[in-house]
Design a protein around this motif. Structure first.
Motif, PDB file in Angstrom:
ATOM      1  N   ASN A 147      -5.623  -8.512 -50.772  1.00  0.00           N
ATOM      2  CA  ASN A 147      -5.551  -7.342 -49.832  1.00  0.00           C
ATOM      3  C   ASN A 147      -4.056  -6.912 -49.771  1.00  0.00           C
ATOM      4  OD1 ASN A 147      -8.178  -6.856 -48.674  1.00  0.00           O
ATOM      5  ND2 ASN A 147      -8.099  -9.165 -48.695  1.00  0.00           N
ATOM      6  N   ALA A 148      -3.021  -7.926 -49.765  1.00  0.00           N
ATOM      7  CA  ALA A 148      -1.857  -7.406 -49.704  1.00  0.00           C
ATOM      8  C   ALA A 148      -1.332  -6.742 -51.022  1.00  0.00           C
ATOM      9  CB  ALA A 148      -0.773  -8.625 -49.873  1.00  0.00           C
ATOM     10  N   MET A 149      -1.889  -6.910 -52.037  1.00  0.00           N
ATOM     11  CA  MET A 149      -1.610  -6.283 -53.290  1.00  0.00           C
ATOM     12  C   MET A 149      -2.133  -4.699 -53.184  1.00  0.00           C
ATOM     13  SD  MET A 149       0.483  -8.147 -54.793  1.00  0.00           S
ATOM     14  CE  MET A 149       0.958  -6.898 -55.972  1.00  0.00           C
ATOM     15  N   ALA A 150      -3.391  -4.495 -52.673  1.00  0.00           N
ATOM     16  CA  ALA A 150      -4.028  -3.289 -52.275  1.00  0.00           C
ATOM     17  C   ALA A 150      -3.231  -2.581 -51.472  1.00  0.00           C
ATOM     18  CB  ALA A 150      -5.306  -3.793 -51.765  1.00  0.00           C
ATOM     19  N   GLY A 151      -2.928  -3.398 -50.253  1.00  0.00           N
ATOM     20  CA  GLY A 151      -2.060  -2.466 -49.152  1.00  0.00           C
ATOM     21  C   GLY A 151      -0.601  -1.825 -49.627  1.00  0.00           C
ATOM     22  N   LEU A 152      -0.170  -2.776 -50.655  1.00  0.00           N
ATOM     23  CA  LEU A 152       1.225  -2.326 -51.086  1.00  0.00           C
ATOM     24  C   LEU A 152       1.241  -0.963 -51.970  1.00  0.00           C
ATOM     25  CD1 LEU A 152       2.711  -5.786 -51.813  1.00  0.00           C
ATOM     26  CD2 LEU A 152       3.563  -4.132 -50.244  1.00  0.00           C
ATOM     27  N   LYS A 153      -0.177  -0.668 -52.506  1.00  0.00           N
ATOM     28  CA  LYS A 153      -0.157   0.513 -53.313  1.00  0.00           C
ATOM     29  C   LYS A 153      -0.187   1.791 -52.337  1.00  0.00           C
ATOM     30  CE  LYS A 153      -3.191  -1.803 -56.630  1.00  0.00           C
ATOM     31  NZ  LYS A 153      -4.321  -1.623 -57.420  1.00  0.00           N
ATOM     32  N   MET A 154      -0.313   1.536 -51.218  1.00  0.00           N
ATOM     33  CA  MET A 154      -0.288   2.604 -50.122  1.00  0.00           C
ATOM     34  C   MET A 154       1.383   3.165 -49.995  1.00  0.00           C
ATOM     35  SD  MET A 154      -3.159   3.284 -49.850  1.00  0.00           S
ATOM     36  CE  MET A 154      -3.128   4.483 -48.476  1.00  0.00           C
ATOM     37  N   ILE A 155       2.324   2.254 -50.255  1.00  0.00           N
ATOM     38  CA  ILE A 155       3.976   2.451 -50.055  1.00  0.00           C
ATOM     39  C   ILE A 155       4.185   3.202 -51.243  1.00  0.00           C
ATOM     40  CG2 ILE A 155       5.933   1.085 -49.656  1.00  0.00           C
ATOM     41  CD1 ILE A 155       3.505   0.407 -47.465  1.00  0.00           C
ATOM     42  N   ASP A 156       4.388   4.584 -50.524  1.00  0.00           N
ATOM     43  CA  ASP A 156       5.152   5.511 -51.695  1.00  0.00           C
ATOM     44  C   ASP A 156       6.273   6.195 -51.161  1.00  0.00           C
ATOM     45  OD1 ASP A 156       3.862   7.050 -49.850  1.00  0.00           O
ATOM     46  OD2 ASP A 156       2.620   8.086 -50.997  1.00  0.00           O
ATOM     47  N   GLY A 157       7.141   5.508 -50.191  1.00  0.00           N
ATOM     48  CA  GLY A 157       7.988   5.988 -49.449  1.00  0.00           C
ATOM     49  C   GLY A 157       8.656   5.184 -48.363  1.00  0.00           C
ATOM     50  N   PRO A 158       9.868   5.267 -48.045  1.00  0.00           N
ATOM     51  CA  PRO A 158      10.563   4.479 -46.950  1.00  0.00           C
ATOM     52  C   PRO A 158       9.918   4.331 -45.552  1.00  0.00           C
ATOM     53  CG  PRO A 158      12.064   6.390 -47.472  1.00  0.00           C
ATOM     54  CD  PRO A 158      10.694   6.571 -48.512  1.00  0.00           C
ATOM     55  N   ASN A 159       9.322   5.278 -45.230  1.00  0.00           N
ATOM     56  CA  ASN A 159       8.684   5.551 -44.047  1.00  0.00           C
ATOM     57  C   ASN A 159       7.172   4.739 -44.002  1.00  0.00           C
ATOM     58  OD1 ASN A 159      10.824   6.327 -42.903  1.00  0.00           O
ATOM     59  ND2 ASN A 159      10.180   8.731 -43.037  1.00  0.00           N
ATOM     60  N   LYS A 160       6.945   4.058 -44.549  1.00  0.00           N
ATOM     61  CA  LYS A 160       5.422   3.466 -44.795  1.00  0.00           C
ATOM     62  C   LYS A 160       5.728   2.027 -44.951  1.00  0.00           C
ATOM     63  CE  LYS A 160       2.993   7.358 -46.646  1.00  0.00           C
ATOM     64  NZ  LYS A 160       1.930   7.848 -47.599  1.00  0.00           N
ATOM     65  N   MET A 207       4.275   4.616 -35.734  1.00  0.00           N
ATOM     66  CA  MET A 207       5.138   4.422 -34.660  1.00  0.00           C
ATOM     67  C   MET A 207       6.508   5.031 -35.091  1.00  0.00           C
ATOM     68  SD  MET A 207       4.496   0.371 -33.328  1.00  0.00           S
ATOM     69  CE  MET A 207       6.226   0.193 -33.793  1.00  0.00           C
ATOM     70  N   GLY A 208       6.821   6.118 -34.100  1.00  0.00           N
ATOM     71  CA  GLY A 208       8.065   6.902 -34.682  1.00  0.00           C
ATOM     72  C   GLY A 208       7.780   7.608 -35.755  1.00  0.00           C
ATOM     73  N   GLU A 209       8.660   7.501 -36.696  1.00  0.00           N
ATOM     74  CA  GLU A 209       8.232   8.160 -38.069  1.00  0.00           C
ATOM     75  C   GLU A 209       7.926   7.197 -39.226  1.00  0.00           C
ATOM     76  OE1 GLU A 209      10.948  11.042 -39.245  1.00  0.00           O
ATOM     77  OE2 GLU A 209      11.553  11.482 -37.301  1.00  0.00           O
ATOM     78  N   THR A 210       7.181   6.006 -38.792  1.00  0.00           N
ATOM     79  CA  THR A 210       6.598   5.221 -39.778  1.00  0.00           C
ATOM     80  C   THR A 210       5.387   5.206 -39.834  1.00  0.00           C
ATOM     81  OG1 THR A 210       8.874   3.819 -39.778  1.00  0.00           O
ATOM     82  CG2 THR A 210       7.044   3.024 -40.646  1.00  0.00           C
ATOM     83  N   GLN A 211       4.606   5.144 -40.876  1.00  0.00           N
ATOM     84  CA  GLN A 211       3.337   4.645 -40.770  1.00  0.00           C
ATOM     85  C   GLN A 211       2.849   3.446 -41.363  1.00  0.00           C
ATOM     86  OE1 GLN A 211       0.978   7.205 -43.582  1.00  0.00           O
ATOM     87  NE2 GLN A 211      -0.827   6.702 -42.809  1.00  0.00           N
ATOM     88  N   TYR A 212       2.019   2.533 -40.463  1.00  0.00           N
ATOM     89  CA  TYR A 212       1.798   1.391 -41.007  1.00  0.00           C
ATOM     90  C   TYR A 212       0.397   1.218 -41.494  1.00  0.00           C
ATOM     91  CZ  TYR A 212       5.941   0.298 -38.194  1.00  0.00           C
ATOM     92  OH  TYR A 212       7.300   0.263 -37.881  1.00  0.00           O
ATOM     93  N   PHE A 213       0.047   0.293 -42.388  1.00  0.00           N
ATOM     94  CA  PHE A 213      -1.074  -0.086 -42.957  1.00  0.00           C
ATOM     95  C   PHE A 213      -1.341  -1.558 -42.582  1.00  0.00           C
ATOM     96  CE2 PHE A 213       0.650   3.404 -45.538  1.00  0.00           C
ATOM     97  CZ  PHE A 213      -0.527   4.181 -45.511  1.00  0.00           C
ATOM     98  N   GLU A 214      -2.183  -1.879 -41.647  1.00  0.00           N
ATOM     99  CA  GLU A 214      -2.453  -3.302 -41.208  1.00  0.00           C
ATOM    100  C   GLU A 214      -3.816  -3.878 -41.490  1.00  0.00           C
ATOM    101  OE1 GLU A 214      -3.254  -4.731 -36.932  1.00  0.00           O
ATOM    102  OE2 GLU A 214      -0.957  -4.166 -37.142  1.00  0.00           O
ATOM    103  N   PHE A 215      -3.639  -5.359 -41.680  1.00  0.00           N
ATOM    104  CA  PHE A 215      -4.848  -5.933 -42.177  1.00  0.00           C
ATOM    105  C   PHE A 215      -4.775  -7.455 -41.564  1.00  0.00           C
ATOM    106  CE2 PHE A 215      -2.311  -6.356 -45.840  1.00  0.00           C
ATOM    107  CZ  PHE A 215      -2.442  -8.001 -46.111  1.00  0.00           C
TER     108      PHE A 215
END
Length: 82
Positions: free
Chosen positions: A44-57, A23-31
């Motif tokens: 699952n939250a900890m697994a998803g948080l590993k995908m956060i490597d910048g401010p737009n995720k 959405m816009g410039e932000t990539q979301y990971f949803e579960f």
């Protein structure tokens, strides 16, 4: 709002399906762990948080209650909206 174009994504260590969308410039990971018991929401939250490597995720967690144990564990390191 129009329907999001959610795409399934493999997340290492996840025990429920994850989806990604932009959405816009932000990539979301949803579960969704609303039908799961402990420790699956935290796992699952900890697994998803590993995908956060910048401010737009961001990670979107759908849960049946506010995950206080998780929030206590990560609250100092992430901006959290409920």
């Amino acid at each position: 709002m129009s329907e999001l174009n959610k795409q399934p994504i493999e997340i290492e260590g996840a025990t429920v399906p994850f989806f990604t969308y932009t959405m816009g410039e932000t990539q979301y990971f949803e579960f969704d762990t609303s039908k799961c018991g402990p420790p699956e929401p935290m796992v699952n939250a900890m697994a998803g948080l590993k995908m956060i490597d910048g401010p737009n995720k961001k990670v979107v967690m759908i849960n049946h209650q506010k995950p206080m144990g998780l929030l206590d564990k990560i609250g100092e390191n992430y901006d959290i909206e409920t």
